[in-house]
Design a protein around this motif. Structure first.
Motif, PDB file in Angstrom:
ATOM      1  N   ALA A 168      26.305 -24.815 -42.159  1.00  0.00           N
ATOM      2  CA  ALA A 168      26.962 -25.502 -41.361  1.00  0.00           C
ATOM      3  C   ALA A 168      27.825 -26.592 -41.920  1.00  0.00           C
ATOM      4  CB  ALA A 168      26.170 -25.946 -40.125  1.00  0.00           C
TER       5      ALA A 168
ATOM      6  N   TYR B  37      31.190 -27.548 -39.684  1.00  0.00           N
ATOM      7  CA  TYR B  37      30.450 -27.912 -38.235  1.00  0.00           C
ATOM      8  C   TYR B  37      29.761 -28.910 -38.004  1.00  0.00           C
ATOM      9  CZ  TYR B  37      27.326 -27.189 -34.236  1.00  0.00           C
ATOM     10  OH  TYR B  37      26.508 -27.517 -33.082  1.00  0.00           O
TER      11      TYR B  37
ATOM     12  N   VAL C 220      24.760 -21.457 -37.244  1.00  0.00           N
ATOM     13  CA  VAL C 220      25.901 -21.700 -38.157  1.00  0.00           C
ATOM     14  C   VAL C 220      25.594 -20.954 -39.398  1.00  0.00           C
ATOM     15  CG1 VAL C 220      27.997 -22.803 -38.456  1.00  0.00           C
ATOM     16  CG2 VAL C 220      26.413 -23.673 -36.866  1.00  0.00           C
TER      17      VAL C 220
ATOM     18  N   LEU D 256      30.766 -19.722 -34.894  1.00  0.00           N
ATOM     19  CA  LEU D 256      31.103 -21.428 -35.179  1.00  0.00           C
ATOM     20  C   LEU D 256      31.386 -21.833 -36.800  1.00  0.00           C
ATOM     21  CD1 LEU D 256      28.653 -23.292 -32.902  1.00  0.00           C
ATOM     22  CD2 LEU D 256      30.819 -23.378 -32.874  1.00  0.00           C
TER      23      LEU D 256
ATOM     24  N   PRO E 272      34.552 -23.936 -36.369  1.00  0.00           N
ATOM     25  CA  PRO E 272      33.638 -24.995 -36.179  1.00  0.00           C
ATOM     26  C   PRO E 272      34.162 -26.056 -35.360  1.00  0.00           C
ATOM     27  CG  PRO E 272      34.513 -25.110 -38.449  1.00  0.00           C
ATOM     28  CD  PRO E 272      35.084 -24.011 -37.801  1.00  0.00           C
TER      29      PRO E 272
ATOM     30  N   VAL F 194      28.709 -24.744 -28.074  1.00  0.00           N
ATOM     31  CA  VAL F 194      28.840 -25.113 -29.306  1.00  0.00           C
ATOM     32  C   VAL F 194      27.657 -26.092 -29.621  1.00  0.00           C
ATOM     33  CG1 VAL F 194      31.290 -24.882 -29.407  1.00  0.00           C
ATOM     34  CG2 VAL F 194      30.490 -27.168 -28.964  1.00  0.00           C
TER      35      VAL F 194
END
Length: 455
Positions: free
Chosen positions: A23, A28, A69, A75, A79, A373
């Motif tokens: 991530a 993200y 993620v 995502l 992101p 999200v």
């Protein structure tokens, strides 16, 4: 592509409730707890202790984990996708409102095949090739979606959108694809009749010689058809289709879509068929809730040469209570593994559970709810069938607040959870529903405890 399943059975001993190591590389960043709590509040801010009595703790990560993620997830590709708070949703002009005259969710069963189009039924049979018997002892799932399964989807939606009237759309003698239409089309076309006399809508098709199915139907045409037959008293219409679908010529396939503003959604059951799991790379052993398994996440998120030690999440003990996610994973592992010799009921239930999660997601868009999200949530966007299997069936605190407000069940959160739990109890051999039921039971314990804390 997820890692290949090893011969040993994973026990999912350690669970991770934070975003994966990938991530950060993808860019993200999960909203903070304060931001997430504010997003679940219709006023858009945190309640002060003086407004809510004693301040209660926010949602626990071991109940509502963060999005995973992983590489190639939605995502991971986008992101920075903006979060939609409950206040944003309430203020949005695109939001459809449930009214006394428009309060029913209709479900339209998959169309049949009329005289002259019998061969079209064969388009729903997947091409398995050398993977035709990929699991020893597993029943062949090429026979197709069943009428009973459609009834079960109806029951699931009644619980998920508790407070709404959910029923099958009456189409008289049944909706059927026809070969012959009122005019000749340039591309191969099937026809569906609307609720208007002698009115037919063309559904474009295309052959896919190298695809998992021999032919596909055009999703946009099916959505236009759903708009045309939308009943006046409908809040929304969900149309189920057995055939594989495409949206434009660049698509390989698409599983479904909602025209939220028009209050219609079309979903295909085709790609969720467990018979296609090996071909599509779908991980059964680490489907939700086991998708939060530390070992699995590490294998997916980090190449072997770059693996770093991940922090293990310790269970939060509250007296004798265990977190809802741990309870769900225990239920998942208590059933016979799906990658060995699953029962016919387990495989059919695997198919049903995947469709139920998707239909609840697409109908959420008809309520004006955007992709989530902030949490691992039923309303997350999904970039693949593989990611679909990793996502949970529950709504996070932010999107649950929207659904409860939309359906008029603001004060009925416990009743909604109990209705879902009752549905899950009907499928004790099905991993997803058994795990979801145990998650719900753990969540109900938490909600009961929070009520005691406020008293």
């Amino acid at each position: 592509m997820p890692p290949r399943t090893k011969s040993k059975v994973c026990t999912h001993q350690n669970l991770i409730f934070t975003p994966s190591p990938h991530a950060h590389e993808a860019g993200y960043k999960q909203p903070t707890l304060a931001q997430r709590e504010a997003a679940a509040n219709p006023q858009g801010s945190l309640l002060l202790p003086s407004e809510s009595g004693r301040q209660t703790p926010g949602p626990k990560e071991s109940t509502f984990p963060a999005p995973l993620v992983l590489p190639d997830d939605e995502l991971s590709r986008d992101p920075k996708y903006p979060a939609q708070s409950t206040r944003d949703w309430l203020m949005g002009g695109y939001r459809n409102t449930v009214t006394k005259k428009r309060k029913t969710i209709y479900v339209l069963p998959p169309p049949g095949c009329g005289v002259g189009s019998e061969s079209v039924k064969g388009w729903t049979v997947p091409r398995l090739g050398k993977h035709g018997k990929h699991v020893k002892g597993e029943k062949d799932q090429r026979e197709g979606w069943t009428e009973r399964a459609t009834e079960d989807v109806l029951g699931y939606l009644r619980a998920f959108y508790w407070g709404m009237e959910v029923k099958m759309l009456d189409v008289g003698e049944g909706l059927k694809f026809m070969r012959d239409g009122p005019k000749k089309e340039e591309s191969p076309t099937l026809w569906l009749s609307t609720n208007k006399p002698d009115d037919l809508i063309g559904i474009r098709t295309r052959a896919t010689p190298q695809g998992a199915f021999s032919h596909q139907l055009n999703l946009i045409d099916l959505l236009e058809f759903a708009i045309e037959i939308l009943p006046q008293d409908a809040f929304a219409l969900l149309m189920l289709v057995e055939h594989d679908m495409f949206e434009d010529q660049e698509d390989e396939f698409v599983c479904g879509r909602a025209y939220g503003g028009s209050r219609v959604a079309v979903i295909t059951t085709a790609r969720y068929n467990p018979a296609l799991d090996v071909i599509q790379g779908v991980e059964r052993a680490h489907a939700w809730p086991a998708s939060h398994c530390q070992e699995y996440i590490q294998r997916c998120a980090q190449p072997r040469k770059k693996r770093q030690k991940m922090a293990t999440v310790e269970e939060e003990q509250q007296g004798e209570r265990v977190s809802p996610m741990r309870t769900a994973v225990t239920a998942h592992t208590s059933l016979p593994p799906l990658n060995l010799s699953p029962s016919s009921a387990a495989v059919s239930g695997l198919w049903l559970g995947r469709v139920c999660r998707t239909v609840s997601h697409e109908l959420g868009h008809c309520f004006g709810i955007d992709h989530c999200v902030s949490y691992a949530c039923c309303m997350q966007g999904s970039a693949s069938i593989i990611e679909d299997a990793r996502q949970p069936p529950y709504l996070c605190p932010v999107d649950l607040a929207k659904v409860l407000r939309a359906t008029g069940a603001d004060e009925k959160i416990m009743e909604r959870y109990r209705a879902l739990d009752e549905f899950c109890k009907r499928f004790s051999e099905v991993h997803l529903f058994e795990a979801f039921g145990k998650w719900i039971e753990g969540r109900l314990v938490e909600l009961d405890a929070s009520e005691v804390d406020r008293s």
